[in-house]
Write a protein that holds these residues in place. Structure first.
Motif, PDB file in Angstrom:
ATOM      1  N   SER A 163      38.746  19.986  31.613  1.00  0.00           N
ATOM      2  CA  SER A 163      38.582  21.368  31.817  1.00  0.00           C
ATOM      3  C   SER A 163      37.815  21.912  32.769  1.00  0.00           C
ATOM      4  O   SER A 163      38.093  22.794  33.781  1.00  0.00           O
ATOM      5  N   PHE A 164      36.490  21.210  33.021  1.00  0.00           N
ATOM      6  CA  PHE A 164      35.608  21.530  33.846  1.00  0.00           C
ATOM      7  C   PHE A 164      36.306  21.201  35.350  1.00  0.00           C
ATOM      8  O   PHE A 164      35.598  21.865  36.278  1.00  0.00           O
ATOM      9  N   ALA A 165      36.886  19.996  35.682  1.00  0.00           N
ATOM     10  CA  ALA A 165      37.400  19.696  36.905  1.00  0.00           C
ATOM     11  C   ALA A 165      38.275  20.803  37.436  1.00  0.00           C
ATOM     12  O   ALA A 165      38.429  21.097  38.631  1.00  0.00           O
ATOM     13  N   HIS A 166      39.022  21.759  36.446  1.00  0.00           N
ATOM     14  CA  HIS A 166      40.029  22.744  36.915  1.00  0.00           C
ATOM     15  C   HIS A 166      38.935  23.875  37.203  1.00  0.00           C
ATOM     16  O   HIS A 166      39.156  24.582  38.256  1.00  0.00           O
ATOM     17  N   ALA A 167      37.828  23.995  36.623  1.00  0.00           N
ATOM     18  CA  ALA A 167      36.995  24.947  37.167  1.00  0.00           C
ATOM     19  C   ALA A 167      36.221  24.709  38.435  1.00  0.00           C
ATOM     20  O   ALA A 167      36.017  25.723  39.178  1.00  0.00           O
ATOM     21  N   VAL A 168      35.914  23.533  38.617  1.00  0.00           N
ATOM     22  CA  VAL A 168      35.573  23.046  40.045  1.00  0.00           C
ATOM     23  C   VAL A 168      36.797  23.394  41.021  1.00  0.00           C
ATOM     24  O   VAL A 168      36.392  24.023  42.241  1.00  0.00           O
ATOM     25  N   ASP A 169      37.940  23.065  40.716  1.00  0.00           N
ATOM     26  CA  ASP A 169      38.910  23.603  41.614  1.00  0.00           C
ATOM     27  C   ASP A 169      39.169  25.098  41.945  1.00  0.00           C
ATOM     28  O   ASP A 169      39.364  25.448  43.090  1.00  0.00           O
ATOM     29  N   ALA A 170      38.745  25.747  40.804  1.00  0.00           N
ATOM     30  CA  ALA A 170      38.735  27.138  40.988  1.00  0.00           C
ATOM     31  C   ALA A 170      37.686  27.525  42.006  1.00  0.00           C
ATOM     32  O   ALA A 170      37.788  28.583  42.697  1.00  0.00           O
ATOM     33  N   LEU A 171      36.515  27.154  41.798  1.00  0.00           N
ATOM     34  CA  LEU A 171      35.356  27.438  42.817  1.00  0.00           C
ATOM     35  C   LEU A 171      35.516  27.140  44.252  1.00  0.00           C
ATOM     36  O   LEU A 171      35.567  27.963  44.908  1.00  0.00           O
ATOM     37  N   LEU A 172      36.232  25.919  44.351  1.00  0.00           N
ATOM     38  CA  LEU A 172      36.678  25.677  45.649  1.00  0.00           C
ATOM     39  C   LEU A 172      37.605  26.533  46.427  1.00  0.00           C
ATOM     40  O   LEU A 172      37.515  26.678  47.658  1.00  0.00           O
TER      41      LEU A 172
END
Length: 294
Positions: A255-264
């Motif tokens: 899930s945190f990896a998806h949050a990283v994607d969102a920030l990118l």
């Protein structure tokens, strides 16, 4: 994007750090923590560098991920934004309205991107459900009633890695898991016009909320239920019937990896994610109002 990790506790070691280290579009340049020994240990495990000075880490990165208590997070987030670094933060943003506002003001001044890790919004099954119910609620009739109950055994189960967290024990479930409940109820039922709280058994807190347009909802939050009684339940009701939150189907790391994607994406100039610093500030405001009624 070059990321720095601020924090060395269980959440950083189990979720933030591994997700950043494994992400194809991230270079994890280093780790800073309030305890130098813990920073060295985590940095070694993540095959990166430990920093003794947070400002030195800010100078070497493009973005920071923060896994620290909220009132340690907020001033560091301000420093990072002022240095021009994008922000991947944790909930709650802060435990005071003033602290949260300082973060959002710094984000606006610096023009940096921000994402706050409200877990349900970055887990595939629950994020999809939230999007679907938001679309239903925007139609005729909409959702009229909602509830969100978080029953956690953190302080009833001594094996939990989070049981030693001083800020969780001090602030209780209202501030730790209350943001998750509100992150479901507010987007689906609308802005909150009033909130009241009442205490229950152990550290349990009950909330009643009134939303714009006349909808109402409740939330029950606890960190002291037995493990056999733990669980998460959320639902909304209206003309479309009843919609229940599905079980999460990913690890927090995924899930945190998806949050990283969102920030990118946000840093590239795409639309801000709904769970940005401004949304997190509004959640801090609601939690502060609820706290004042207990």
């Amino acid at each position: 994007m070059r990321f720095g990790l601020l924090g060395t506790g269980p959440w950083a070691g189990r979720t933030h750090g591994p997700a950043l280290a494994a992400h194809d579009d991230v270079e994890l340049v280093g780790v800073w923590g309030r305890r130098a020994e813990a920073a060295e240990t985590l940095a070694t495990r993540l095959d990166t560098r430990a920093y003794a000075d947070p400002d030195a880490l800010l100078a070497d990165c493009d973005a920071v991920a923060v896994a620290l208590p909220p009132d340690v997070q907020a001033p560091l987030a301000v420093r990072a934004a002022e240095a021009g670094r994008h922000l991947l933060l944790d909930k709650p943003l802060a435990t005071t309205v003033e602290g949260a506002r300082e973060v959002t003001a710094a984000v606006e001044r610096a023009g940096v991107a921000s994402v706050v890790f409200f877990t349900l919004h970055f887990t595939a099954s629950t994020a999809r459900w939230l999007d679907e119910q938001r679309a239903v609620g925007d139609g005729a009739g909409g959702w009229m009633l909602g509830r969100a109950d978080w029953f956690s055994p953190v302080f009833a189960d001594s094996d939990s890695p989070y049981a030693a967290s001083p800020w969780r024990r001090d602030k209780g479930p209202l501030w730790d898991i209350g943001p998750h409940a509100l992150s479901v109820l507010v987007p689906l039922l609308g802005a909150v016009t009033s909130v009241r709280g009442a205490r229950g058994a152990g550290d349990t807190v009950h909330l009643t909320l009134r939303h714009e347009g006349g909808a109402s909802s409740t939330a029950t939050l606890s960190h002291t239920v037995p493990a056999a009684a733990s669980g998460v339940v959320a639902e909304v009701r209206g003309d479309a019937g009843v919609a229940s939150l599905p079980e999460r189907d990913e690890s927090p790391e995924s899930s945190f990896a998806h949050a990283v994607d969102a920030l990118l994406s946000s840093a590239r100039g795409e639309a801000p994610h709904p769970c940005d610093a401004h949304f997190a500030e509004s959640i801090t405001q609601l939690l502060t109002q609820a706290q004042s009624t207990l």
